[in-house]
Write an enzyme that holds these catalytic residues in place. Structure first.
Site, PDB file in Angstrom:
ATOM      1  N   CYS A 195      17.366   4.083 -10.763  1.00 64.20           N
ATOM      2  CA  CYS A 195      17.640   3.473 -11.939  1.00 64.20           C
ATOM      3  C   CYS A 195      19.279   3.933 -12.593  1.00 64.20           C
ATOM      4  O   CYS A 195      19.571   2.647 -12.499  1.00 64.20           O
ATOM      5  CB  CYS A 195      17.096   3.626 -12.428  1.00 64.20           C
ATOM      6  SG  CYS A 195      17.494   5.384 -13.829  1.00 64.20           S
ATOM      7  N   HIS A 201      15.400   7.201 -17.428  1.00 66.62           N
ATOM      8  CA  HIS A 201      14.924   6.297 -16.332  1.00 66.62           C
ATOM      9  C   HIS A 201      15.724   5.186 -17.759  1.00 66.62           C
ATOM     10  O   HIS A 201      15.782   4.806 -18.481  1.00 66.62           O
ATOM     11  CB  HIS A 201      13.538   5.622 -16.835  1.00 66.62           C
ATOM     12  CG  HIS A 201      12.730   4.242 -16.029  1.00 66.62           C
ATOM     13  ND1 HIS A 201      13.621   3.988 -14.492  1.00 66.62           N
ATOM     14  CD2 HIS A 201      12.821   3.147 -16.880  1.00 66.62           C
ATOM     15  CE1 HIS A 201      13.630   2.745 -14.307  1.00 66.62           C
ATOM     16  NE2 HIS A 201      13.343   1.922 -15.958  1.00 66.62           N
ATOM     17  N   ASP A 248      14.533  -4.313 -16.798  1.00 72.82           N
ATOM     18  CA  ASP A 248      14.205  -3.037 -16.188  1.00 72.82           C
ATOM     19  C   ASP A 248      14.404  -4.077 -14.755  1.00 72.82           C
ATOM     20  O   ASP A 248      13.194  -4.136 -13.666  1.00 72.82           O
ATOM     21  CB  ASP A 248      12.468  -2.747 -17.106  1.00 72.82           C
ATOM     22  CG  ASP A 248      12.311  -1.291 -15.931  1.00 72.82           C
ATOM     23  OD1 ASP A 248      13.353  -1.214 -14.894  1.00 72.82           O
ATOM     24  OD2 ASP A 248      11.363  -0.983 -16.031  1.00 72.82           O
TER      25      ASP A 248
END
Length: 283
Positions: free
Chosen positions: A73, A112, A127
């Site tokens: 991420c 994250h 995301d």
């Protein structure tokens, strides 16, 4: 802020096979997120093999675009943020806590990375770095849903940790912290994060003995009708509405599997090191 001057935007968009409008609109954001999630690969090989993951844009472009390797991420979002910044989008970076398999009373670290993109007075959760990420941004309102990909997602404003309110992303499943038929995937607040904050989180994920990405490799690939993962030597394939298929592979089979199934290329030296480390892990 996100060093977009160092980004070769044309090369990035060409890698995504994106030829659409470059205006900072919701339509552009939707198209870019979908293209990024389906095209840029996802793996934790650098943390498993080297305990080092670089976040500078030249290194990210070389790894994710030129060499066809994957990242996690922090890498995905740093690259995507630079592209959005160069295109003129306004956004805030945030950090979330992955909840799957965790006890909400003992939260995991906020490692994250995600973006909240502002468009005409509305904010959208983008995301792109989860691996099995939503194929579209989700409006930042309680009850918003995404049905663009093979699996739906639900966004709720609720208690997330120790009585504190925040946002929770839900995916289909059964969990005590979500409504019936849903389980919490990750939680986050709107506290702004900056590149230096991601550098700190990335250092923990890439090098700490307690990081799951250090102790074994994890690889993901999402397609519109299929989701593959490789967790150490366990290869799992899922199709919407069907039973998952799972099998154990041998260390020497992994480099070819990465290329054939996950679209991840490893050079001869790296493939040899990966096989050796996997054999040690299996032993």
């Amino acid at each position: 802020m996100w060093n977009s001057d160092d980004l070769d935007l044309d090369s990035y968009l060409a890698f995504l096979a994106y030829e659409g409008d470059r205006a900072p609109t919701l339509e552009t954001l939707r198209a870019l997120q979908r293209a990024h999630v389906l095209t840029v690969r996802w793996d934790t090989l650098d943390s498993f093999l080297y305990r080092e993951v670089r976040l500078d844009l030249p290194a990210l472009q070389d790894k994710l675009i030129r060499r066809g390797r994957g990242g996690y991420c922090f890498e995905h979002v740093t690259l995507f943020a630079a592209a959005l910044e160069k295109l003129g989008f306004r956004f805030t970076a945030v950090s979330g806590r992955v909840q799957l398999g965790a006890d909400s009373s003992r939260p995991r670290p906020a490692t994250h990375a995600m973006l909240l993109v502002e468009l005409e007075g509305t904010r959208w959760l983008s995301d792109v770095g989860f691996g099995a990420s939503p194929l579209e941004p989700i409006e930042l309102v309680d009850g918003a849903r995404s049905n663009a990909g093979p699996w739906p997602y639900l966004l709720r404003w609720q208690e997330i940790t120790h009585g504190s309110p925040g946002w929770a992303v839900h995916q289909p499943g059964d969990g005590a912290d979500g409504p019936e038929g849903w389980q919490v995937r990750q939680v986050f607040t709107e506290n702004p994060q900056y590149p230096v904050d991601y550098a700190v989180g990335n250092h923990f994920v890439a090098s700490n003995d307690r990081s799951p990405f250090v102790i074994r490799p994890y690889v993901q690939r999402l397609r519109t009708d299929r989701y593959d993962t490789l967790d150490a030597l366990t290869w799992t394939t899922e199709h919407p509405g069907r039973d998952r298929k799972q099998e154990t592979v041998q260390p020497h089979e992994v480099p070819k599997l990465l290329d054939d199934v996950f679209g991840i290329r490893t050079g001869p030296d790296e493939a040899e090191l990966l096989v050796r480390r996997l054999a040690d892990l299996a032993g």
